[in-house]
Design a protein around this motif. Structure first.
Motif, short mmCIF file in Angstrom:
data_model
loop_
_atom_site.label_atom_id
_atom_site.label_comp_id
_atom_site.label_asym_id
_atom_site.label_seq_id
_atom_site.Cartn_x
_atom_site.Cartn_y
_atom_site.Cartn_z
N MET A 45 0.84 -1.19 0.00
CA MET A 45 0.00 0.00 0.00
C MET A 45 0.89 1.26 0.00
SD MET A 45 -2.86 -1.36 -0.30
CE MET A 45 -4.11 -0.09 -0.12
N PRO A 46 0.31 2.40 -0.43
CA PRO A 46 1.15 3.60 -0.54
C PRO A 46 1.73 4.06 0.79
CG PRO A 46 -0.98 3.92 -1.61
CD PRO A 46 -1.06 2.62 -0.90
N ALA B 47 -9.18 4.69 0.34
CA ALA B 47 -10.60 4.82 0.68
C ALA B 47 -11.19 3.48 1.11
CB ALA B 47 -11.36 5.38 -0.51
N LEU C 198 -14.92 1.42 3.76
CA LEU C 198 -15.88 0.40 3.31
C LEU C 198 -15.92 -0.75 4.30
CD1 LEU C 198 -14.65 0.20 -0.41
CD2 LEU C 198 -16.66 1.45 0.41
N GLN D 228 -19.00 -4.33 1.27
CA GLN D 228 -18.80 -3.31 0.24
C GLN D 228 -17.45 -3.49 -0.45
OE1 GLN D 228 -19.27 -0.02 2.94
NE2 GLN D 228 -21.23 0.58 2.05
N TYR D 229 -16.40 -3.73 0.36
CA TYR D 229 -15.05 -3.86 -0.20
C TYR D 229 -15.02 -4.94 -1.28
CZ TYR D 229 -10.02 -4.64 -0.57
OH TYR D 229 -8.75 -4.78 -1.06
N SER E 294 -17.48 -5.92 -3.03
CA SER E 294 -18.55 -5.66 -4.01
C SER E 294 -19.70 -6.65 -3.90
CB SER E 294 -18.00 -5.66 -5.45
OG SER E 294 -17.10 -4.62 -5.63
N VAL F 189 -22.96 -4.94 -4.46
CA VAL F 189 -23.15 -4.65 -5.89
C VAL F 189 -23.66 -5.90 -6.61
CG1 VAL F 189 -21.93 -4.11 -8.04
CG2 VAL F 189 -21.45 -2.80 -5.97
N PRO G 13 -3.59 -5.61 -7.97
CA PRO G 13 -5.00 -5.71 -7.58
C PRO G 13 -5.66 -4.33 -7.60
CG PRO G 13 -3.51 -6.62 -5.87
CD PRO G 13 -2.68 -5.85 -6.84
N PRO H 240 -9.41 -3.44 -6.47
CA PRO H 240 -10.80 -3.71 -6.10
C PRO H 240 -11.75 -2.64 -6.67
CG PRO H 240 -9.33 -3.91 -4.21
CD PRO H 240 -8.52 -3.33 -5.31
N ALA H 241 -12.79 -3.11 -7.35
CA ALA H 241 -13.72 -2.19 -8.02
C ALA H 241 -14.48 -1.33 -7.02
CB ALA H 241 -14.70 -2.99 -8.87
N SER H 242 -14.39 -1.67 -5.74
CA SER H 242 -15.14 -0.93 -4.73
C SER H 242 -14.56 0.44 -4.41
CB SER H 242 -15.25 -1.75 -3.46
OG SER H 242 -13.98 -2.27 -3.10
N TYR H 243 -13.25 0.62 -4.64
CA TYR H 243 -12.67 1.96 -4.35
C TYR H 243 -11.62 2.40 -5.36
CZ TYR H 243 -8.33 0.08 -2.36
OH TYR H 243 -7.12 -0.55 -2.19
N ASP I 290 -12.59 7.94 -5.58
CA ASP I 290 -12.47 6.71 -4.80
C ASP I 290 -13.61 6.56 -3.80
OD1 ASP I 290 -11.63 8.77 -3.24
OD2 ASP I 290 -9.83 7.79 -2.47
N GLN I 291 -14.51 7.52 -3.76
CA GLN I 291 -15.71 7.44 -2.92
C GLN I 291 -16.89 7.30 -3.86
OE1 GLN I 291 -15.53 7.72 0.47
NE2 GLN I 291 -13.50 8.60 0.82
N LEU J 293 -23.48 3.37 -4.53
CA LEU J 293 -23.76 1.98 -4.92
C LEU J 293 -23.86 1.86 -6.44
CD1 LEU J 293 -24.48 -0.96 -4.08
CD2 LEU J 293 -26.87 -0.27 -4.11
N TRP J 294 -24.52 2.84 -7.05
CA TRP J 294 -24.69 2.81 -8.50
C TRP J 294 -23.34 2.93 -9.21
CZ3 TRP J 294 -27.30 0.98 -12.19
CH2 TRP J 294 -27.18 1.48 -13.49
N ARG K 47 -20.43 2.18 -8.01
CA ARG K 47 -19.65 0.97 -7.80
C ARG K 47 -20.14 -0.15 -8.73
NH1 ARG K 47 -19.89 -1.37 -3.07
NH2 ARG K 47 -21.42 -0.04 -2.02
N THR K 48 -21.45 -0.14 -9.00
CA THR K 48 -22.00 -1.14 -9.92
C THR K 48 -21.44 -0.93 -11.32
OG1 THR K 48 -24.02 -1.10 -8.61
CG2 THR K 48 -24.16 -2.17 -10.76
N LEU L 286 -17.76 -1.88 -11.36
CA LEU L 286 -17.53 -3.33 -11.37
C LEU L 286 -17.76 -3.90 -12.76
CD1 LEU L 286 -16.90 -5.85 -9.55
CD2 LEU L 286 -19.35 -6.21 -9.43
N MET L 287 -18.83 -3.42 -13.39
CA MET L 287 -19.12 -3.91 -14.75
C MET L 287 -18.00 -3.49 -15.71
SD MET L 287 -23.23 -3.37 -14.65
CE MET L 287 -23.61 -3.72 -16.35
N ARG M 263 -4.05 3.59 -3.61
CA ARG M 263 -4.43 2.22 -3.96
C ARG M 263 -3.18 1.35 -3.92
NH1 ARG M 263 -2.38 1.13 -9.05
NH2 ARG M 263 -2.14 2.86 -10.47
#
Lengths: 520, 520
Positions: A262-263, A470, A474, A478-479, A481, A484, B180, B182-185, B195-196, B199-200, B202-203, B206-207, B259
């Motif tokens: 991590m950073p 960030a 979560l 959430q982390y 997903s 989602v 890595p 993660p699509a969540s952040y 990075d915040q 839900l939408w 993040r959806t 992720l897609m 990240r």
């Protein structure tokens, strides 16, 4: 242009401004890595206050700093007796199963943990001292998270913390830093796996990953309770540790398997490997007398200087059969026929010896300090892990082809001889070790300077928020997903349901119409 | 001790040994970041050979290096015409939907990609030049992976490669480095998310993460085909890029959202922000004449110096209403009533102007070079993203409260005035920017030195294998432990099946016995 110069001048001034740093160190070998950083910071003009228990093994005053001690409810004798008894129990065993090893590991963690917890309570609930520390108004806390005290103090005073860590039991640094560690190639600690795992090993590793939070909860039960009681809110050490501004990680990738970081992690592996000094005359004479065969350095770390007689005999017997001289840190019973090529010492200048050109091999338990000294000086190793992270450390060196490993439980002179001759005469060990050494030493900035810079950075900027991912905001669902995925499934089910209902509706209408027609 | 000193001496000698480096740069603004590294390496005594196409925008000879050009099947006029036409099409639009934006993005990528592909073919299949390069026997290749040529050459010659990159289209650096995300952040590029995420968001993110490999395959279709044809085996750019020894990442965490990173990534954000030089007399006079109100720097990057008259009018109208002076890089049509506080220039010394204490705001398209110059000098921004990664860059600055953003498609003088007044008069913008600037400039080693060190490291050690994660040896199923989960499910099903069958067997036996008893 004048303005820019003024601005730069201001920045430089702020860099040089003296800060106030609270240091809450961990006892034992951990202090060896932290002490040079603390002293350097004091030397650079910062007010560095080191808070230590009255009773300890290695902690003590350091240069350019203020040391404050606090009373603890145990004596030095009690502490040493407890450690010695634990170590003796582990080493004196002959045959051990995996379950025994786990029990040994837990036994030692419990002994170390017990001391930590008693120190923690003694300091946190020492109202006079805590008030004094508060009045100091520190800019940051530098601590070793193996001992929970420093982290809890930083949380209590709301000041940024810097964690200097080696290997944390149960790998709590992964959840606390939100560092991803795919179970497919990042081996969990105490599995003794490498980054190349078979299907079965990956299965065990994945299950260990899932069990990790439970292990952390178990290990930190007492610390969690003290923290909650002291901070007067329900909390846990994982939560408190996740607030760290910066992690000084005592590893380097010549040792650790490459993985994501991590950073706010700064790699300072090899920080304690100092520049070698000249040997005392008697030692210089002894090692030079070894001729072309060279000599072997043998220590099992600061906590083990004795061995049961029967085990020690195996070592003496092996050393009798080799042309190398041996320098052994050993205070146990010496047999009458002890070979003359062995020099027994209460303490030995490990790094200076390893740096000597005649050093041919290093017999070690695999503690991180000795390990980096061995790498730095390019000396192949025979490793005999005893407890804690040493099994994993050894596995890493063996995987790189620079060490052989032996088991303390079933060691014999024959096995020791085979291993020693292998690392001394098979040139590949030395060659690979020299390559590792060259890579390790080839760095843009020294680990000590890096640790000092980043500690000062946190003091200057009151933290390092810009490095905080960030992911900390979560929850687990959430982390990963999972919400989602649930949301997408809900949409899918709704669409399917509506489609089905619409079809059914149309179908029924059609059916009714055709029936009507029929009826007509 | 003598031995150690000799060893250290050898190490130092090897550090200073001159190596041979092949540089295959990318045209346009990308070269601005690479040029200082290349020149510094040449200055340090390495033989640096830069291979560039005969026709280019910014590429050319650099100091202390050997530049070799190769013929390409297009003229300078054709190249500029193609770029200009694309840019004009994008900027002249008035109302655009999200679909239009995507089409614009693809249009520009296609134009840039087309040039890259033509260069790539021209160089790879130029047998004479390729033989010449082979004979050179380089230690490493330094390249920009935005252009596939350098990576393919490194693969062909089996020499380690160093990638210097800004933002790669489709985020190909994530799979290529096994980093890595993660699509969540971690927002996917071109989502313009922070990075915040809700839900939408993040959806969608992720897609987008799932679609990423498809996007990469589409974008690199031609490059994949050329690579396979040239290397005479089925391959892809993602696979070739995954062999990179080291990634010099042109970002800093004052800009990028925190990240995970991989050990073979070195962050060198802000590498092109040079030390400011004194302004020419006429400019110094002009900016000093702005009095207490100060001045505004306005450029839309090296590729856009013109605007449609109707859009330019909005800017002139806004500037007429402010007390600040404006320095604008503009070569378009000038209205007769152009306000006197505006100085139009063909080219302006952006960094030197931003470093001036009277610089109050920076109107920019959000290219990385200008962005880091703005951060370094602490100047709040009004950002007008045009294409590529600029939308994401802008989002990062807005999220940190140091910039306002406007849309080129519906910009008006009123909107521009509101944004300008906000960043100039609301002190929070300047304060936050100064804090960001202080953090960005407070580093243990300069980005240029870091880039030079790591390039030399790869040359010295013929790669950086110790930083390569074992994740590269796993396929997608293994990496995500899906085979392990399948294996565990198989065990579970087997256990359940055996248990069920055993129960059934026992039940039947019991039933038979009781029936027998009944019959008796």
């Amino acid at each position: 242009m004048a303005g820019v110069q003024v601005l730069l001048g201001l920045l430089c001034l702020s860099s040089a401004q003296a800060g106030k740093l609270l240091v809450v160190p961990m006892d034992g070998s951990h202090w060896i890595g932290m002490k040079p950083v603390v002293q350097e910071l004091g030397k650079r003009g910062h007010q560095v206050v080191v808070v230590i228990p009255e009773v300890s093994m290695t902690l003590g005053s350091s240069e350019h700093t203020t040391t404050i001690t606090y009373p603890v409810p145990y004596t030095e004798e009690e502490m040493y007796e407890s450690f010695k008894a634990g170590m003796a129990k582990i080493i004196s065993q002959n045959i051990v199963t995996e379950l025994d090893k786990l029990q040994n590991f837990i036994l030692l963690l419990d002994i170390v943990g017990e001391v930590s917890v008693r120190n923690c309570e003694s300091l946190l609930f020492n109202k006079t001292l805590m008030q004094k520390l508060k009045d100091w108004d520190f800019d940051a806390v530098l601590t070793d998270p193996f001992d929970p005290t420093g982290a809890i103090i930083a949380e209590h005073f709301s000041i940024p913390s810097i964690f200097m860590q080696v290997n944390l039991a149960c790998g709590v640094d992964f959840p606390a830093t939100q560092c991803p560690s795919p179970a497919s190639y990042v081996p969990q600690r105490y599995t003794f796996y490498t980054d190349q795992m078979s299907l079965w090993q990956r299965t065990v590793n994945l299950m260990r990953t899932f069990l990790q939070p439970m292990a952390c909860r178990h290990l930190y039960t007492q610390a969690d309770e003290i923290a909650s009681r002291f901070l007067r809110r329900e909390t846990s050490m994982v939560e408190i540790m996740s607030h760290a501004a910066l992690w000084l990680m005592r590893f380097d990738f010549v040792f650790e398997f490459p993985r994501a970081v991590m950073p706010n992690m700064v790699m300072i592996g090899g920080i304690s490997a100092a520049k070698p000094k000249a040997l005392p005359t008697d030692l210089e004479e002894f090692v030079n007398g070894s001729g072309e065969h060279g000599f072997i350095v043998f220590t099992l770390g600061s906590m083990v200087s004795e061995l049961p007689e029967v085990k020690a005999k195996e070592f003496f017997d092996a050393f009798r059969q080799i042309p190398q001289r041996v320098l052994w840190r050993y205070t146990g019973v010496v047999p009458k026929d002890a070979p003359k090529n062995v020099k027994l010492m209460k303490w030995l200048p490990q790094n200076d010896l390893l740096a000597h050109p005649k050093a041919k091999a290093f017999i070690t338990h695999g503690g991180t300090h000795g390990l980096y000294e061995g790498i730095c000086n390019g000396v192949p190793m025979v490793m005999i892990p005893l407890f804690g992270d040493q099994g994993d450390n050894v596995q890493r060196m063996v995987a790189r082809g620079v060490a052989e490993t032996l088991n303390i439980y079933d060691i014999t002179s024959e096995k020791l001889l085979v291993a020693l001759r292998k690392v001394i005469h098979d040139k590949s060990y030395k060659e690979k070790m020299m390559k590792l050494s060259a890579i390790h030493r080839d760095r843009p900035i020294e680990p000590l300077d890096l640790a000092v810079f980043w500690t000062e950075f946190v003091m200057r900027h009151k933290g390092a928020d810009h490095l905080r991912p960030a992911a900390h905001d979560l929850n687990w669902v959430q982390y990963h997903s999972l919400d989602v995925i649930g949301f997408l499934l809900l949409i899918l089910v709704t669409v399917m349901f509506v489609t089905f209902k619409s079809c059914m509706f149309c179908f029924r209408r059609c059916l009714r119409k055709s029936q009507k027609k029929k009826n007509e």
